[in-house]
Design a protein around this motif. Structure first.
Motif, PDB file in Angstrom:
ATOM      1  N   LEU A  61       0.859  -1.181   0.000  1.00  0.00           N
ATOM      2  CA  LEU A  61       0.000   0.000   0.000  1.00  0.00           C
ATOM      3  C   LEU A  61       0.896   1.232   0.000  1.00  0.00           C
ATOM      4  N   THR A  62       0.729   2.084  -0.994  1.00  0.00           N
ATOM      5  CA  THR A  62       1.504   3.326  -1.080  1.00  0.00           C
ATOM      6  C   THR A  62       0.536   4.497  -1.061  1.00  0.00           C
ATOM      7  N   GLU A  63       0.772   5.407  -0.125  1.00  0.00           N
ATOM      8  CA  GLU A  63      -0.024   6.630  -0.060  1.00  0.00           C
ATOM      9  C   GLU A  63       0.892   7.810  -0.349  1.00  0.00           C
ATOM     10  N   GLU A  64       0.568   8.555  -1.392  1.00  0.00           N
ATOM     11  CA  GLU A  64       1.279   9.790  -1.704  1.00  0.00           C
ATOM     12  C   GLU A  64       0.401  10.934  -1.239  1.00  0.00           C
ATOM     13  N   LYS A  65       0.819  11.582  -0.155  1.00  0.00           N
ATOM     14  CA  LYS A  65       0.050  12.694   0.400  1.00  0.00           C
ATOM     15  C   LYS A  65       0.419  13.954  -0.364  1.00  0.00           C
ATOM     16  N   LEU A  66      -0.526  14.425  -1.177  1.00  0.00           N
ATOM     17  CA  LEU A  66      -0.297  15.619  -1.989  1.00  0.00           C
ATOM     18  C   LEU A  66      -0.501  16.887  -1.182  1.00  0.00           C
ATOM     19  N   SER A  67      -1.350  16.789  -0.148  1.00  0.00           N
ATOM     20  CA  SER A  67      -1.621  17.903   0.757  1.00  0.00           C
ATOM     21  C   SER A  67      -2.160  17.301   2.045  1.00  0.00           C
ATOM     22  N   GLN A  68      -2.567  18.158   2.973  1.00  0.00           N
ATOM     23  CA  GLN A  68      -3.150  17.663   4.226  1.00  0.00           C
ATOM     24  C   GLN A  68      -4.486  16.963   3.989  1.00  0.00           C
ATOM     25  N   SER A  69      -5.116  17.224   2.825  1.00  0.00           N
ATOM     26  CA  SER A  69      -6.457  16.680   2.602  1.00  0.00           C
ATOM     27  C   SER A  69      -6.607  15.839   1.340  1.00  0.00           C
ATOM     28  N   VAL A  70      -5.554  15.654   0.572  1.00  0.00           N
ATOM     29  CA  VAL A  70      -5.651  14.893  -0.680  1.00  0.00           C
ATOM     30  C   VAL A  70      -4.486  13.921  -0.793  1.00  0.00           C
ATOM     31  N   SER A  71      -4.833  12.669  -1.130  1.00  0.00           N
ATOM     32  CA  SER A  71      -3.823  11.629  -1.328  1.00  0.00           C
ATOM     33  C   SER A  71      -4.101  10.854  -2.603  1.00  0.00           C
ATOM     34  N   ASN A  72      -3.051  10.287  -3.157  1.00  0.00           N
ATOM     35  CA  ASN A  72      -3.163   9.267  -4.192  1.00  0.00           C
ATOM     36  C   ASN A  72      -2.761   7.953  -3.531  1.00  0.00           C
ATOM     37  N   ILE A  73      -3.565   6.924  -3.722  1.00  0.00           N
ATOM     38  CA  ILE A  73      -3.304   5.631  -3.089  1.00  0.00           C
ATOM     39  C   ILE A  73      -3.139   4.591  -4.181  1.00  0.00           C
ATOM     40  N   SER A  74      -2.106   3.760  -4.047  1.00  0.00           N
ATOM     41  CA  SER A  74      -1.934   2.644  -4.967  1.00  0.00           C
ATOM     42  C   SER A  74      -1.689   1.372  -4.167  1.00  0.00           C
ATOM     43  N   ILE A  75      -2.188   0.262  -4.707  1.00  0.00           N
ATOM     44  CA  ILE A  75      -2.081  -1.034  -4.051  1.00  0.00           C
ATOM     45  C   ILE A  75      -1.632  -2.043  -5.090  1.00  0.00           C
ATOM     46  N   GLN A  76      -0.610  -2.797  -4.742  1.00  0.00           N
ATOM     47  CA  GLN A  76      -0.157  -3.875  -5.623  1.00  0.00           C
ATOM     48  C   GLN A  76      -0.068  -5.158  -4.822  1.00  0.00           C
ATOM     49  N   GLY A  77      -0.663  -6.224  -5.357  1.00  0.00           N
ATOM     50  CA  GLY A  77      -0.583  -7.521  -4.721  1.00  0.00           C
ATOM     51  C   GLY A  77       0.648  -8.277  -5.180  1.00  0.00           C
ATOM     52  N   MET A  78       1.151  -9.129  -4.292  1.00  0.00           N
ATOM     53  CA  MET A  78       2.275 -10.002  -4.627  1.00  0.00           C
ATOM     54  C   MET A  78       1.912 -11.422  -4.233  1.00  0.00           C
ATOM     55  N   ASN A  79       2.480 -12.378  -4.922  1.00  0.00           N
ATOM     56  CA  ASN A  79       2.237 -13.814  -4.725  1.00  0.00           C
ATOM     57  C   ASN A  79       0.935 -14.276  -5.361  1.00  0.00           C
ATOM     58  N   PHE A  80       0.229 -13.399  -6.067  1.00  0.00           N
ATOM     59  CA  PHE A  80      -0.971 -13.790  -6.797  1.00  0.00           C
ATOM     60  C   PHE A  80      -0.526 -14.276  -8.188  1.00  0.00           C
ATOM     61  N   PRO A  81      -0.756 -15.533  -8.545  1.00  0.00           N
ATOM     62  CA  PRO A  81      -0.211 -16.053  -9.801  1.00  0.00           C
ATOM     63  C   PRO A  81      -0.763 -15.410 -11.064  1.00  0.00           C
ATOM     64  N   ASN A  82      -1.984 -14.886 -11.042  1.00  0.00           N
ATOM     65  CA  ASN A  82      -2.588 -14.345 -12.262  1.00  0.00           C
ATOM     66  C   ASN A  82      -2.753 -12.828 -12.256  1.00  0.00           C
ATOM     67  N   SER A  83      -2.116 -12.148 -11.316  1.00  0.00           N
ATOM     68  CA  SER A  83      -2.288 -10.701 -11.260  1.00  0.00           C
ATOM     69  C   SER A  83      -1.160 -10.052 -10.476  1.00  0.00           C
ATOM     70  N   ASN A  84      -0.674  -8.944 -11.001  1.00  0.00           N
ATOM     71  CA  ASN A  84       0.276  -8.109 -10.263  1.00  0.00           C
ATOM     72  C   ASN A  84       0.065  -6.633 -10.594  1.00  0.00           C
ATOM     73  N   GLU A  85      -1.149  -6.320 -11.092  1.00  0.00           N
ATOM     74  CA  GLU A  85      -1.425  -4.945 -11.500  1.00  0.00           C
ATOM     75  C   GLU A  85      -1.472  -3.997 -10.299  1.00  0.00           C
ATOM     76  N   ILE A  86      -1.245  -2.732 -10.587  1.00  0.00           N
ATOM     77  CA  ILE A  86      -1.322  -1.701  -9.562  1.00  0.00           C
ATOM     78  C   ILE A  86      -2.709  -1.065  -9.641  1.00  0.00           C
ATOM     79  N   LEU A  87      -3.458  -1.138  -8.545  1.00  0.00           N
ATOM     80  CA  LEU A  87      -4.784  -0.527  -8.461  1.00  0.00           C
ATOM     81  C   LEU A  87      -4.638   0.849  -7.827  1.00  0.00           C
ATOM     82  N   THR A  88      -5.278   1.853  -8.388  1.00  0.00           N
ATOM     83  CA  THR A  88      -5.104   3.220  -7.886  1.00  0.00           C
ATOM     84  C   THR A  88      -6.431   3.856  -7.498  1.00  0.00           C
ATOM     85  N   PHE A  89      -6.331   4.730  -6.497  1.00  0.00           N
ATOM     86  CA  PHE A  89      -7.424   5.602  -6.065  1.00  0.00           C
ATOM     87  C   PHE A  89      -6.805   6.999  -6.018  1.00  0.00           C
ATOM     88  N   GLU A  90      -7.135   7.851  -6.976  1.00  0.00           N
ATOM     89  CA  GLU A  90      -6.487   9.156  -7.078  1.00  0.00           C
ATOM     90  C   GLU A  90      -7.374  10.262  -6.530  1.00  0.00           C
TER      91      GLU A  90
END
Length: 193
Positions: free
Chosen positions: A44-73
């Motif tokens: 889980l990576t949170e990039e805090k752009l300000s005190q009230s706004v973040s970009n969040i990305s999540i990447q799974g590991m050990n999943f055989p059919n997926s390693n994509e990065i899911l984002t909430f901007e």
């Protein structure tokens, strides 16, 4: 200037609360690594752009059919996160509670589901404000409690004459269930009886 910190969470039944009271230089990047009881990892990576706004990305590991990065901007900062098997299928989901800054302090939930530990994807979660039954009297100030038994939300109810700081309508308790939809999982809120 970017600061980076890491927080490794190895226990799957303890919620992790994020302290946003002492944010340093902006933007700030914070990483967490979360392991499920079946050995799947989420970064889980949170990039805090300000005190009230973040970009969040999540990447799974050990999943055989997926390693994509899911984002909430452009979302609110993370308040807490938790791993739980809400539908009791043997594969834990990963939930994140984000909270708005300001006097209303509304909570929004984000979720990632494991599909039999083969792949993962976003869970559809309707906000309280978009639910006709649950939005009546809702003005934020809600609390989320993650437990081994489920996800529970409580919030004060406001009448039309109430101020933001003085609700008089009582307290509403909402629970959540994870159900299977046509295109994935849905986190469904329902009133506690």
């Amino acid at each position: 200037m970017i600061s980076v910190s890491c927080d490794h969470v190895k226990t799957n039944k303890e919620k992790k609360t994020v302290d946003n009271s002492s944010i340093g230089a902006i933007p700030e990047i914070i990483n967490h690594q979360i392991e499920t009881k079946t050995g799947m990892l989420f970064t889980l990576t949170e990039e805090k752009l300000s005190q009230s706004v973040s970009n969040i990305s999540i990447q799974g590991m050990n999943f055989p059919n997926s390693n994509e990065i899911l984002t909430f901007e452009g979302v609110d900062p993370i308040e807490q996160f938790y791993v739980i098997d809400l539908n009791r299928d043997g594969f834990e989901e990963f939930y994140i509670a984000v909270r708005t800054a300001g006097s209303g302090s509304h909570i929004k939930l984000l979720g990632i589901a494991s599909f039999n530990d083969e792949s993962y994807g976003k869970i559809y979660i309707q906000s309280i404000s978009d639910n006709d039954d649950l939005s009546i009297g809702y003005m934020g100030h809600d609390e989320i409690d993650f437990t081994s038994n489920g996800i529970h939300r409580t919030y004060p109810l406001y009448t039309s004459d109430d101020t933001n700081t003085h609700p008089t309508g009582g307290l509403r308790k909402v629970n959540y269930e994870l159900i299977t939809g046509e295109a994935g999982y849905i986190l469904n809120p329902y009133l506690e009886e």
